[in-house]
Motif scaffolding. Structure first.
Motif, PDB file in Angstrom:
ATOM      1  N   PHE A 105       0.824  -1.208   0.000  1.00  0.00           N
ATOM      2  CA  PHE A 105       0.000   0.000   0.000  1.00  0.00           C
ATOM      3  C   PHE A 105       0.858   1.257   0.000  1.00  0.00           C
ATOM      4  CE2 PHE A 105      -2.609  -3.250   1.908  1.00  0.00           C
ATOM      5  CZ  PHE A 105      -3.836  -3.045   1.311  1.00  0.00           C
ATOM      6  N   GLY A 106       2.169   1.094   0.226  1.00  0.00           N
ATOM      7  CA  GLY A 106       3.034   2.242   0.409  1.00  0.00           C
ATOM      8  C   GLY A 106       3.143   2.590   1.875  1.00  0.00           C
ATOM      9  N   GLU A 107       4.101   3.423   2.210  1.00  0.00           N
ATOM     10  CA  GLU A 107       4.352   3.823   3.599  1.00  0.00           C
ATOM     11  C   GLU A 107       4.525   2.624   4.523  1.00  0.00           C
ATOM     12  OE1 GLU A 107       1.477   6.667   4.864  1.00  0.00           O
ATOM     13  OE2 GLU A 107       1.921   8.030   3.223  1.00  0.00           O
ATOM     14  N   GLY A 108       5.098   1.554   3.996  1.00  0.00           N
ATOM     15  CA  GLY A 108       5.455   0.418   4.851  1.00  0.00           C
ATOM     16  C   GLY A 108       4.353  -0.592   5.092  1.00  0.00           C
TER      17      GLY A 108
ATOM     18  N   VAL B 164      -1.065  -8.951   7.688  1.00  0.00           N
ATOM     19  CA  VAL B 164      -0.814  -7.533   7.430  1.00  0.00           C
ATOM     20  C   VAL B 164       0.475  -7.158   8.137  1.00  0.00           C
ATOM     21  CG1 VAL B 164      -3.126  -6.673   6.927  1.00  0.00           C
ATOM     22  CG2 VAL B 164      -2.411  -6.932   9.304  1.00  0.00           C
ATOM     23  N   GLU B 165       1.279  -6.374   7.462  1.00  0.00           N
ATOM     24  CA  GLU B 165       2.581  -6.000   8.007  1.00  0.00           C
ATOM     25  C   GLU B 165       2.762  -4.502   7.877  1.00  0.00           C
ATOM     26  OE1 GLU B 165       6.276  -8.043   6.468  1.00  0.00           O
ATOM     27  OE2 GLU B 165       6.706  -5.983   5.859  1.00  0.00           O
ATOM     28  N   GLN B 166       3.243  -3.891   8.959  1.00  0.00           N
ATOM     29  CA  GLN B 166       3.558  -2.465   8.913  1.00  0.00           C
ATOM     30  C   GLN B 166       5.014  -2.302   9.297  1.00  0.00           C
ATOM     31  OE1 GLN B 166       1.538   0.490   8.227  1.00  0.00           O
ATOM     32  NE2 GLN B 166       3.590   1.360   8.237  1.00  0.00           N
ATOM     33  N   LYS B 167       5.819  -1.821   8.370  1.00  0.00           N
ATOM     34  CA  LYS B 167       7.219  -1.550   8.686  1.00  0.00           C
ATOM     35  C   LYS B 167       7.293  -0.217   9.418  1.00  0.00           C
ATOM     36  CE  LYS B 167       9.747  -4.261   5.328  1.00  0.00           C
ATOM     37  NZ  LYS B 167       8.806  -4.714   4.284  1.00  0.00           N
ATOM     38  N   LEU B 168       8.120  -0.179  10.456  1.00  0.00           N
ATOM     39  CA  LEU B 168       8.292   1.031  11.252  1.00  0.00           C
ATOM     40  C   LEU B 168       9.779   1.303  11.365  1.00  0.00           C
ATOM     41  CD1 LEU B 168       5.895  -0.236  14.046  1.00  0.00           C
ATOM     42  CD2 LEU B 168       5.317   1.637  12.516  1.00  0.00           C
ATOM     43  N   GLY B 169      10.335   2.023  10.448  1.00  0.00           N
ATOM     44  CA  GLY B 169      11.780   2.266  10.461  1.00  0.00           C
ATOM     45  C   GLY B 169      12.535   0.956  10.381  1.00  0.00           C
ATOM     46  N   LYS B 170      13.339   0.680  11.411  1.00  0.00           N
ATOM     47  CA  LYS B 170      14.109  -0.562  11.421  1.00  0.00           C
ATOM     48  C   LYS B 170      13.318  -1.696  12.089  1.00  0.00           C
ATOM     49  CE  LYS B 170      18.360  -0.713  10.741  1.00  0.00           C
ATOM     50  NZ  LYS B 170      19.000  -1.384   9.593  1.00  0.00           N
ATOM     51  N   GLY B 171      12.075  -1.469  12.346  1.00  0.00           N
ATOM     52  CA  GLY B 171      11.268  -2.511  12.977  1.00  0.00           C
ATOM     53  C   GLY B 171      10.035  -2.807  12.146  1.00  0.00           C
TER      54      GLY B 171
ATOM     55  N   TYR C 195      -0.895 -28.586  13.535  1.00  0.00           N
ATOM     56  CA  TYR C 195      -1.587 -27.814  12.501  1.00  0.00           C
ATOM     57  C   TYR C 195      -2.971 -27.395  12.990  1.00  0.00           C
ATOM     58  CZ  TYR C 195       2.144 -29.593   9.498  1.00  0.00           C
ATOM     59  OH  TYR C 195       3.364 -29.911   8.957  1.00  0.00           O
ATOM     60  N   VAL C 196      -3.007 -26.318  13.770  1.00  0.00           N
ATOM     61  CA  VAL C 196      -4.247 -25.799  14.339  1.00  0.00           C
ATOM     62  C   VAL C 196      -4.408 -24.347  13.908  1.00  0.00           C
ATOM     63  CG1 VAL C 196      -5.605 -25.897  16.456  1.00  0.00           C
ATOM     64  CG2 VAL C 196      -3.325 -26.893  16.430  1.00  0.00           C
ATOM     65  N   ASP C 197      -5.629 -23.918  13.674  1.00  0.00           N
ATOM     66  CA  ASP C 197      -5.896 -22.515  13.319  1.00  0.00           C
ATOM     67  C   ASP C 197      -5.247 -21.605  14.353  1.00  0.00           C
ATOM     68  OD1 ASP C 197      -7.372 -23.632  11.377  1.00  0.00           O
ATOM     69  OD2 ASP C 197      -9.317 -22.915  12.091  1.00  0.00           O
ATOM     70  N   ARG C 198      -4.639 -20.551  13.892  1.00  0.00           N
ATOM     71  CA  ARG C 198      -3.967 -19.668  14.843  1.00  0.00           C
ATOM     72  C   ARG C 198      -3.860 -18.235  14.355  1.00  0.00           C
ATOM     73  NH1 ARG C 198       0.589 -22.176  16.802  1.00  0.00           N
ATOM     74  NH2 ARG C 198      -0.295 -24.168  16.238  1.00  0.00           N
ATOM     75  N   LEU C 199      -3.589 -17.388  15.340  1.00  0.00           N
ATOM     76  CA  LEU C 199      -3.385 -15.958  15.100  1.00  0.00           C
ATOM     77  C   LEU C 199      -1.988 -15.642  15.615  1.00  0.00           C
ATOM     78  CD1 LEU C 199      -4.785 -13.079  14.560  1.00  0.00           C
ATOM     79  CD2 LEU C 199      -5.204 -13.088  17.006  1.00  0.00           C
ATOM     80  N   ALA C 200      -1.188 -14.982  14.827  1.00  0.00           N
ATOM     81  CA  ALA C 200       0.161 -14.621  15.253  1.00  0.00           C
ATOM     82  C   ALA C 200       0.299 -13.103  15.268  1.00  0.00           C
ATOM     83  CB  ALA C 200       1.195 -15.222  14.314  1.00  0.00           C
ATOM     84  N   ILE C 201       0.721 -12.572  16.416  1.00  0.00           N
ATOM     85  CA  ILE C 201       0.892 -11.126  16.566  1.00  0.00           C
ATOM     86  C   ILE C 201       2.374 -10.903  16.794  1.00  0.00           C
ATOM     87  CG2 ILE C 201       0.182  -9.108  17.888  1.00  0.00           C
ATOM     88  CD1 ILE C 201      -2.104 -11.044  18.970  1.00  0.00           C
ATOM     89  N   GLY C 202       3.063 -10.359  15.816  1.00  0.00           N
ATOM     90  CA  GLY C 202       4.506 -10.346  15.898  1.00  0.00           C
ATOM     91  C   GLY C 202       5.144  -8.971  15.877  1.00  0.00           C
ATOM     92  N   TYR C 203       6.348  -8.931  16.412  1.00  0.00           N
ATOM     93  CA  TYR C 203       7.136  -7.707  16.480  1.00  0.00           C
ATOM     94  C   TYR C 203       8.580  -8.061  16.157  1.00  0.00           C
ATOM     95  CZ  TYR C 203       9.375  -3.574  18.578  1.00  0.00           C
ATOM     96  OH  TYR C 203      10.126  -2.447  18.793  1.00  0.00           O
ATOM     97  N   ARG C 204       9.242  -7.227  15.398  1.00  0.00           N
ATOM     98  CA  ARG C 204      10.611  -7.519  15.003  1.00  0.00           C
ATOM     99  C   ARG C 204      11.402  -6.224  14.906  1.00  0.00           C
ATOM    100  NH1 ARG C 204      12.149 -10.056   9.023  1.00  0.00           N
ATOM    101  NH2 ARG C 204      14.098  -8.931   8.811  1.00  0.00           N
ATOM    102  N   VAL C 205      12.639  -6.253  15.395  1.00  0.00           N
ATOM    103  CA  VAL C 205      13.540  -5.112  15.185  1.00  0.00           C
ATOM    104  C   VAL C 205      14.861  -5.620  14.622  1.00  0.00           C
ATOM    105  CG1 VAL C 205      12.591  -3.496  16.877  1.00  0.00           C
ATOM    106  CG2 VAL C 205      14.256  -5.182  17.624  1.00  0.00           C
ATOM    107  N   ASP C 206      15.419  -4.877  13.704  1.00  0.00           N
ATOM    108  CA  ASP C 206      16.678  -5.254  13.072  1.00  0.00           C
ATOM    109  C   ASP C 206      17.735  -4.186  13.343  1.00  0.00           C
ATOM    110  OD1 ASP C 206      15.245  -7.302  11.954  1.00  0.00           O
ATOM    111  OD2 ASP C 206      14.891  -6.266  10.057  1.00  0.00           O
ATOM    112  N   PHE C 207      18.976  -4.619  13.336  1.00  0.00           N
ATOM    113  CA  PHE C 207      20.047  -3.610  13.353  1.00  0.00           C
ATOM    114  C   PHE C 207      21.150  -4.046  12.418  1.00  0.00           C
ATOM    115  CE2 PHE C 207      21.614  -6.529  16.611  1.00  0.00           C
ATOM    116  CZ  PHE C 207      22.972  -6.590  16.353  1.00  0.00           C
TER     117      PHE C 207
END
Lengths: 233, 324
Positions: free
Chosen positions: B258-261, B285-292, B312-324
């Motif tokens: 969509f743009g803007e990360g 859905v993914e939202q990039k936030l600078g280096k995260g 193999y069960v239905d699931r929801l994953a809520i994730g956070y990641r930071v890179d350097f």
């Protein structure tokens, strides 16, 4: 002298020509004014003696942060209806953003109480079935004031029914919880209107009708309305 | 009085000079051309009929770089990457989790291609799996469930590899496992993997074939991705024969930017194991936030897939990641 007189006549004719369509339009959009005014007075009385005092109490009791949280919670639920209506209007990009908003706000935003999506840069949209019907080309039909529900049009009033069906609150099994949420939402909605209601001047009925109709037209066109200029105030 | 102030100012000046000199020399020291990098990743998993699970999603830290070998047109290179465990201290106690080598190899690269030796990704995983792996969740019960290359050819010890230079968008690779799992004392080479890829004008194609004689396993796969403006389409098919039993994995997916990360991803995948198969539908859905970045992923298995394995069960994953 004659020229001056002629000028006046022309001016008068022009003024007449300009004012006539406006009058005609009023009759056209609001042919049921008598009924509407009666309903409006009923709603206004209900508001003055029940809803507004309750809302003021609510605002007085609730800390601003909690109030904001409650508002965000209902806005997040509303985003689900917006998502469905964006799909129906073929606005897939907006629908994708709505999906992202609901996903992030329901999780990171703690069930929607915090709007994390807006600061992330994912803009909010507001769509409902009335707007969808309008987008498809249905004209609004006459203006109607419904008891309890307030201003609407025939088209938007019909849209209220599917709106209810896609409202997550409607699907709650627990009647008590459902009604409590309905009531809280009404109060929250009213609280949002407290500030803007100070702008009302002149005939309250006409003011609200015109404001409502213009707002709907604006929303259906997603702000792309002729003669609309943000700086033109 | 004046002298004291002058003296102070003089001292300050020389301190500034020193600081400037220090700032200038610092890069000189660090001129080994090594990059320290890392990626920290966690996800909160909410699976049907299971407790919430805060899970590490392959956090890693690494050092890589190249060195001058005094040769014309050829450089030496090294790469080490170890894993970190952000949510489970048991992994530290066991001594296997913390800094356990994910990658550890060295090699040389030049206009003749690249040669690598050590523990590294196999060409199959590198070219068939990674480019088509669009989800953030790394685990086999979510984003990487239908990846045969993930199970068998991800990172191998004792591997020699040669990659040709890129020629008109084409590149080929050969990997040899000298002593992999199920090491066979009779053979010098226990397994090999050949792969080729082509990349130009937004189109990416890859194919790979691997044979591990020591444990009687053959794996092959093809992958394709295509970029059309903001849309990216991916597809992958893998087949594996394990001592006569054939498994298959198929995946098709799309990413819309969509743009803007902000991006949204949708995927259908099918996994066939031991003659039974099942489907998974997934969205993220993914939202990039600078280096995260933050993401929310939904995984839906059909009942056949649920019968394949308990995880193999239905699931929801809520994730956070930071890179350097």
């Amino acid at each position: 002298m004659i020229t001056k007189f002629r000028g006046l006549v022309v001016a008068g004719a022009v003024a007449l020509a300009l004012s006539q369509p406006v009058m005609a339009e009023n009759v056209e959009v609001d042919p049921w004014e008598g009924f509407n005014r009666a309903m409006f007075n009923f709603n206004d009385g209900l508001d003055t003696y029940a809803l507004k005092p309750v809302t003021k109490g609510y605002k007085a009791v609730m800390p601003d942060m909690a109030e904001e949280g409650v508002h965000n919670f209902f806005e997040n639920l509303a985003d689900i209806g917006t998502l469905i209506n964006n799909l129906l209007q073929g606005k897939f990009e907006n629908a994708g953003k709505d999906f992202a908003r609901v996903s992030f706000n329901s999780t990171f935003g703690l069930a929607g109480f915090i709007d994390v999506a807006s600061p992330m840069g994912i803009e909010k949209h507001e769509e409902d079935f009335g707007q969808t019907f309008g987008y498809w080309g249905a004209s609004s039909g006459p203006y109607v004031v419904l008891p309890f529900f307030g201003p609407t049009t025939v088209r938007d009033g019909i849209g209220m029914y599917p709106d209810t069906l896609v409202d997550p609150v409607y699907h709650l099994d627990d009647t008590g919880a459902r009604n409590a949420l309905y009531l809280t939402r009404v109060i929250d909605t009213r609280a949002q209107l407290l500030a803007s209601e100070k702008l009302i001047s002149g005939d309250k009925y006409t003011f609200i009708r015109d404001a409502y109709l213009q707002k709907r037209e604006f929303d259906i066109a997603d702000g792309d309305v002729e003669n609309y200029d943000e700086s033109n105030f | 009085m004046l002298n004291i102030i002058e003296g102070e100012m003089l001292m300050k000046k020389s301190l500034i000079a020193l600081a400037v000199a220090g700032a200038l020399t610092a890069p000189m020291v660090a001129q080994a051309d090594a990059t320290l990098y890392g990626s920290f990743r966690v996800a909160l998993m909410s699976a049907d009929d299971q407790d919430l699970d805060l899970r590490d999603e392959s956090t890693r830290i690494g050092i890589k770089g190249d060195v001058d070998l005094g040769l014309e047109g050829t450089k030496g290179l090294f790469h080490w990457e170890g894993q970190l465990e952000t949510t489970d201290s048991d992994a530290y106690d066991a001594g296997t989790g913390t800094f356990a080598a994910r990658l550890a190899y060295l090699g040389a690269t030049g206009d003749w291609g690249t040669a690598l030796a050590g523990r590294q990704y196999h060409p199959h995983y590198l070219w068939v799996n990674i480019p088509t792996d669009i989800f953030n969740t790394a685990t086999s019960d979510a984003g990487e469930w239908a990846q045969l290359g993930n199970n068998q050819h991800k990172r191998q010890d004792n591997t020699l590899a040669y990659l040709t230079p890129v020629m008109g968008g084409f590149q080929a690779a050969l990997g040899l496992v000298i002593a992999g799992s199920g090491d066979d004392a009779d053979d010098d080479v226990d397994g090999y993997n050949v792969a080729a890829k082509y990349s130009a004008n937004g189109l990416y194609l890859a194919a790979s074939y691997g044979d591990v004689d020591a444990i009687d396993r053959e794996t092959w796969g093809v992958a394709a991705t295509y970029d059309i403006d903001a849309l990216k389409l991916v597809a992958r098919y893998e087949e594996q024969e394990n001592a006569g039993v054939e498994d298959e994995a198929t995946e098709v997916g799309a990413i819309y930017n969509f743009g803007e990360g902000l991006s949204a991803k949708l995927r259908y995948s099918n996994l066939e194991l031991n003659g039974n198969d099942g489907d998974q539908w997934a969205a993220e859905v993914e939202q990039k936030l600078g280096k995260g970045r933050v993401y929310v992923g939904y995984f839906d298995y059909d009942s056949d897939a649920e019968a394949l394995a308990a995880k193999y069960v239905d699931r929801l994953a809520i994730g956070y990641r930071v890179d350097f």
